[in-house]
Design a protein around this motif. Structure first.
Motif, PDB file in Angstrom:
ATOM      1  N   PRO A 116     -53.177  42.600  -1.681  1.00 15.19           N
ATOM      2  CA  PRO A 116     -53.897  41.417  -1.190  1.00 15.19           C
ATOM      3  C   PRO A 116     -52.980  40.313  -0.685  1.00 15.19           C
ATOM      4  O   PRO A 116     -53.344  39.569   0.231  1.00 15.19           O
ATOM      5  CB  PRO A 116     -54.697  40.956  -2.418  1.00 15.19           C
ATOM      6  CG  PRO A 116     -54.816  42.162  -3.282  1.00 15.19           C
ATOM      7  CD  PRO A 116     -53.571  42.951  -3.061  1.00 15.19           C
ATOM      8  N   GLU A 117     -51.787  40.194  -1.270  1.00 16.45           N
ATOM      9  CA  GLU A 117     -50.885  39.113  -0.873  1.00 16.45           C
ATOM     10  C   GLU A 117     -50.144  39.403   0.433  1.00 16.45           C
ATOM     11  O   GLU A 117     -49.434  38.535   0.956  1.00 16.45           O
ATOM     12  CB  GLU A 117     -49.864  38.836  -1.983  1.00 16.45           C
ATOM     13  CG  GLU A 117     -48.908  39.976  -2.291  1.00 16.45           C
ATOM     14  CD  GLU A 117     -49.435  40.943  -3.335  1.00 16.45           C
ATOM     15  OE1 GLU A 117     -48.608  41.674  -3.922  1.00 16.45           O
ATOM     16  OE2 GLU A 117     -50.664  40.964  -3.569  1.00 16.45           O
ATOM     17  N   VAL A 118     -50.294  40.609   0.976  1.00 24.59           N
ATOM     18  CA  VAL A 118     -49.644  40.979   2.237  1.00 24.59           C
ATOM     19  C   VAL A 118     -50.678  40.904   3.359  1.00 24.59           C
ATOM     20  O   VAL A 118     -51.690  41.603   3.324  1.00 24.59           O
ATOM     21  CB  VAL A 118     -49.051  42.398   2.168  1.00 24.59           C
ATOM     22  CG1 VAL A 118     -48.450  42.799   3.511  1.00 24.59           C
ATOM     23  CG2 VAL A 118     -47.998  42.477   1.069  1.00 24.59           C
ATOM     24  N   SER A 119     -50.428  40.055   4.356  1.00 29.92           N
ATOM     25  CA  SER A 119     -51.367  39.916   5.465  1.00 29.92           C
ATOM     26  C   SER A 119     -51.308  41.142   6.366  1.00 29.92           C
ATOM     27  O   SER A 119     -50.357  41.932   6.319  1.00 29.92           O
ATOM     28  CB  SER A 119     -51.045  38.663   6.282  1.00 29.92           C
ATOM     29  OG  SER A 119     -49.845  38.845   7.016  1.00 29.92           O
ATOM     30  N   ALA A 120     -52.314  41.281   7.221  1.00 24.14           N
ATOM     31  CA  ALA A 120     -52.326  42.398   8.166  1.00 24.14           C
ATOM     32  C   ALA A 120     -51.123  42.330   9.102  1.00 24.14           C
ATOM     33  O   ALA A 120     -50.501  43.356   9.410  1.00 24.14           O
ATOM     34  CB  ALA A 120     -53.628  42.392   8.961  1.00 24.14           C
ATOM     35  N   VAL A 121     -50.781  41.138   9.556  1.00 14.58           N
ATOM     36  CA  VAL A 121     -49.636  40.981  10.459  1.00 14.58           C
ATOM     37  C   VAL A 121     -48.343  41.381   9.759  1.00 14.58           C
ATOM     38  O   VAL A 121     -47.501  42.092  10.327  1.00 14.58           O
ATOM     39  CB  VAL A 121     -49.554  39.530  10.968  1.00 14.58           C
ATOM     40  CG1 VAL A 121     -48.250  39.292  11.723  1.00 14.58           C
ATOM     41  CG2 VAL A 121     -50.742  39.221  11.871  1.00 14.58           C
ATOM     42  N   GLU A 122     -48.165  40.946   8.527  1.00  8.62           N
ATOM     43  CA  GLU A 122     -46.964  41.323   7.776  1.00  8.62           C
ATOM     44  C   GLU A 122     -46.917  42.827   7.544  1.00  8.62           C
ATOM     45  O   GLU A 122     -45.865  43.462   7.668  1.00  8.62           O
ATOM     46  CB  GLU A 122     -46.938  40.584   6.439  1.00  8.62           C
ATOM     47  CG  GLU A 122     -46.729  39.085   6.564  1.00  8.62           C
ATOM     48  CD  GLU A 122     -46.974  38.349   5.257  1.00  8.62           C
ATOM     49  OE1 GLU A 122     -46.377  37.271   5.071  1.00  8.62           O
ATOM     50  OE2 GLU A 122     -47.777  38.831   4.431  1.00  8.62           O
ATOM     51  N   GLY A 123     -48.054  43.412   7.207  1.00 10.58           N
ATOM     52  CA  GLY A 123     -48.096  44.841   6.935  1.00 10.58           C
ATOM     53  C   GLY A 123     -47.789  45.681   8.162  1.00 10.58           C
ATOM     54  O   GLY A 123     -47.072  46.681   8.084  1.00 10.58           O
ATOM     55  N   ALA A 124     -48.322  45.274   9.320  1.00 11.43           N
ATOM     56  CA  ALA A 124     -48.096  46.043  10.542  1.00 11.43           C
ATOM     57  C   ALA A 124     -46.626  46.041  10.951  1.00 11.43           C
ATOM     58  O   ALA A 124     -46.169  46.952  11.641  1.00 11.43           O
ATOM     59  CB  ALA A 124     -48.951  45.493  11.675  1.00 11.43           C
ATOM     60  N   GLY A 125     -45.884  45.040  10.525  1.00 12.29           N
ATOM     61  CA  GLY A 125     -44.469  44.977  10.864  1.00 12.29           C
ATOM     62  C   GLY A 125     -43.583  45.828   9.986  1.00 12.29           C
ATOM     63  O   GLY A 125     -42.367  45.880  10.191  1.00 12.29           O
ATOM     64  N   LEU A 126     -44.161  46.520   9.013  1.00  9.56           N
ATOM     65  CA  LEU A 126     -43.357  47.253   8.040  1.00  9.56           C
ATOM     66  C   LEU A 126     -42.877  48.637   8.458  1.00  9.56           C
ATOM     67  O   LEU A 126     -41.685  48.931   8.325  1.00  9.56           O
ATOM     68  CB  LEU A 126     -44.134  47.377   6.721  1.00  9.56           C
ATOM     69  CG  LEU A 126     -43.491  48.270   5.657  1.00  9.56           C
ATOM     70  CD1 LEU A 126     -42.170  47.678   5.193  1.00  9.56           C
ATOM     71  CD2 LEU A 126     -44.429  48.474   4.481  1.00  9.56           C
ATOM     72  N   PRO A 127     -43.728  49.549   8.939  1.00  8.21           N
ATOM     73  CA  PRO A 127     -43.340  50.962   8.974  1.00  8.21           C
ATOM     74  C   PRO A 127     -41.999  51.288   9.624  1.00  8.21           C
ATOM     75  O   PRO A 127     -41.062  51.698   8.932  1.00  8.21           O
ATOM     76  CB  PRO A 127     -44.516  51.618   9.708  1.00  8.21           C
ATOM     77  CG  PRO A 127     -45.683  50.771   9.329  1.00  8.21           C
ATOM     78  CD  PRO A 127     -45.142  49.370   9.328  1.00  8.21           C
ATOM     79  N   VAL A 128     -41.853  51.147  10.929  1.00  6.82           N
ATOM     80  CA  VAL A 128     -40.609  51.566  11.579  1.00  6.82           C
ATOM     81  C   VAL A 128     -39.442  50.664  11.197  1.00  6.82           C
ATOM     82  O   VAL A 128     -38.363  51.144  10.834  1.00  6.82           O
ATOM     83  CB  VAL A 128     -40.784  51.615  13.110  1.00  6.82           C
ATOM     84  CG1 VAL A 128     -39.429  51.755  13.802  1.00  6.82           C
ATOM     85  CG2 VAL A 128     -41.678  52.793  13.498  1.00  6.82           C
ATOM     86  N   ALA A 129     -39.634  49.347  11.252  1.00  7.01           N
ATOM     87  CA  ALA A 129     -38.534  48.431  10.939  1.00  7.01           C
ATOM     88  C   ALA A 129     -38.110  48.554   9.480  1.00  7.01           C
ATOM     89  O   ALA A 129     -36.916  48.630   9.162  1.00  7.01           O
ATOM     90  CB  ALA A 129     -38.939  46.993  11.252  1.00  7.01           C
ATOM     91  N   GLY A 130     -39.080  48.569   8.577  1.00 11.84           N
ATOM     92  CA  GLY A 130     -38.759  48.649   7.163  1.00 11.84           C
ATOM     93  C   GLY A 130     -38.115  49.965   6.776  1.00 11.84           C
ATOM     94  O   GLY A 130     -37.153  50.006   6.000  1.00 11.84           O
ATOM     95  N   ILE A 131     -38.636  51.058   7.325  1.00 10.19           N
ATOM     96  CA  ILE A 131     -38.076  52.373   6.999  1.00 10.19           C
ATOM     97  C   ILE A 131     -36.657  52.502   7.541  1.00 10.19           C
ATOM     98  O   ILE A 131     -35.765  53.044   6.882  1.00 10.19           O
ATOM     99  CB  ILE A 131     -38.956  53.495   7.576  1.00 10.19           C
ATOM    100  CG1 ILE A 131     -40.342  53.466   6.938  1.00 10.19           C
ATOM    101  CG2 ILE A 131     -38.313  54.857   7.332  1.00 10.19           C
ATOM    102  CD1 ILE A 131     -41.361  54.291   7.684  1.00 10.19           C
TER     103      ILE A 131
END
Length: 235
Positions: A116-131
């Motif tokens: 819940p504390e992670v917004s949709a915008v923050e979450g969408a920025g995760l997969p490729v960059a975070g991995i």
């Protein structure tokens, strides 16, 4: 549903067109998502430019973007981890794309629950960059994110960009001294992420940074491409 597509290689943003396409149906092992946010990565414009043809995209016209966040509205046969109304982050795989649309289907094994504390915008920025940041640190640089490893001095370039921001924060979970470079306007941002030393990349020191030990740095932020399956280890 509304979507943004291109029907030929090249053209950049002028090659993108608004289109009306059917809402996809989830297959076995897939979930249908109502999308709330999507992120673009370098691979997206490279695919549009034709740098990966004939492998990518799988078909034309193509709806780009693979990193998305949204809400589950339907689940396919065999899906066990998710149900309608669950908030999630997903990776859609480059062959199919689909992120620049109102709805998209995602594989269950490439989808994770979004806190819940992670917004949709923050979450969408995760997969490729975070991995990519995670893989570069743990596999290329050998950093143990529990802090148990030998101390390393790490240089992270372009630290205010997507991969760089994740790399700084993940590196500080390990036993590392992080030197980072970025534009002068982003120095305070990168400091707030935990970097021990932040340099303007245009300055003489930033153009040729030296390690505190005087030895060669372990890592550059763009070290390795990401593996989609590692998404599950990040959230």
């Amino acid at each position: 549903m509304h979507a943004v597509q291109y029907d030929s290689y090249g053209g950049g943003t002028s090659g993108l067109k608004h289109a009306e396409v059917p809402i996809p149906s989830p297959k076995k092992g897939e979930v249908l998502l109502k999308l709330e946010a999507a992120a673009l990565n370098p691979a997206d414009w490279k695919i549009q430019k034709g740098m990966f043809r004939p492998l990518l995209p799988r078909k034309i016209p193509h709806t780009p973007a693979t990193d998305v966040a949204g809400e589950v509205v339907e689940v396919g046969q065999g899906v066990q981890k998710f149900k309608p109304r669950d908030k999630v982050v997903a990776f859609l795989i480059h062959a199919n794309g689909g992120g620049l649309a109102e709805y998209a289907t995602a594989r269950e094994n490439l989808t994770v629950a979004r806190p819940p504390e992670v917004s949709a915008v923050e979450g969408a920025g995760l997969p490729v960059a975070g991995i990519t940041a995670h893989q570069s640190l743990t596999q290329a640089a050998g950093v143990k994110l529990d802090g148990s490893g030998q101390q390393k001095n790490i240089l992270i370039t372009a630290a205010s960009r997507g991969v760089g921001q994740y790399a700084v924060q993940l590196a500080k979970l390990g036993n590392t001294h992080v030197t980072a470079t970025c534009g002068v306007c982003n120095i305070e941002l990168v400091k707030s992420l935990g970097a021990d030393k932040v340099l303007d990349y245009k300055s003489p020191e930033g153009a040729a940074p030296t390690s505190p030990s005087g030895r060669k740095y372990v890592m550059w932020s763009t070290a390795l491409p990401a593996s989609p399956g590692q998404l599950l280890s990040l959230i």
